[in-house]
Design an enzyme around this catalytic site. Sequence first.
Site, short mmCIF file in Angstrom:
data_model
loop_
_atom_site.label_atom_id
_atom_site.label_comp_id
_atom_site.label_asym_id
_atom_site.label_seq_id
_atom_site.Cartn_x
_atom_site.Cartn_y
_atom_site.Cartn_z
N GLY A 48 0.83 -1.19 0.00
CA GLY A 48 0.00 0.00 0.00
C GLY A 48 0.87 1.24 0.00
N CYS A 95 5.85 -0.15 7.35
CA CYS A 95 5.50 0.97 6.47
C CYS A 95 6.73 1.33 5.66
CB CYS A 95 5.04 2.16 7.30
SG CYS A 95 4.62 3.62 6.34
N LEU A 96 6.56 1.59 4.37
CA LEU A 96 7.71 1.94 3.53
C LEU A 96 8.36 3.24 3.97
CD1 LEU A 96 6.26 0.91 0.04
CD2 LEU A 96 7.99 -0.32 1.39
NI NI Z 1 2.53 3.30 5.57
#
Ligand code: NI
Length: 182
Positions: A45, A98-99
């Site tokens: 995402g 999370c990236l």
């Molecule tokens: Ni994220």
Amino acid sequence: MILPIYLYGQAALRKATEPVEQGEVDVKQLASDMYETLTAAEGCGLAAPQVGLSIRMFVVDGTELGEDYPDCVDFKQAFINPEIVSLSDEQSTYSEGCLSLPGISENVVRPKTITIRYQDLDFKWHEDTFTDFKARIVQHEYDHLEAHVFTDRISPLRKQFIKNKLANIAKGKTVARYKYKR
Ligand code: NI
């Protein structure tokens, strides 16, 4: 085009986001770039603030999650101007990453099911209900539009535990394996 992913500490992740007006942003091009960026970074995402854009849009792509989450294999879509309609009382706990926060993963408690209204890439409105891992991805990405990251939702004790890791990302000392901006 692969876009640089903004890491924790970048102001873009903490800025309020504006609704996307049809004709103002080339959402099809942007979605295509965001999917490409997501695939290159092996994520599931990506929200616009993570590529430095303060607009209400995110994309999900669960096609690579197939083995662990078979219900996500066809879960690839863009969400424009999403609004939460309802959240279930029932909650679940998953370890999130999370990236924008490379090297950090923490358990986060969230509602198990979400009903959300959003526009697609043709600006057509939809209302869908997602559960389990899909609901998790959608809520995580929606948080980015509200200027939150998942570590805002962990316990004060855990936050204390990862304080140095967060500080290192913000100071530019952390290296990610994908193209990023710090
Ligand atoms: Ni994220």
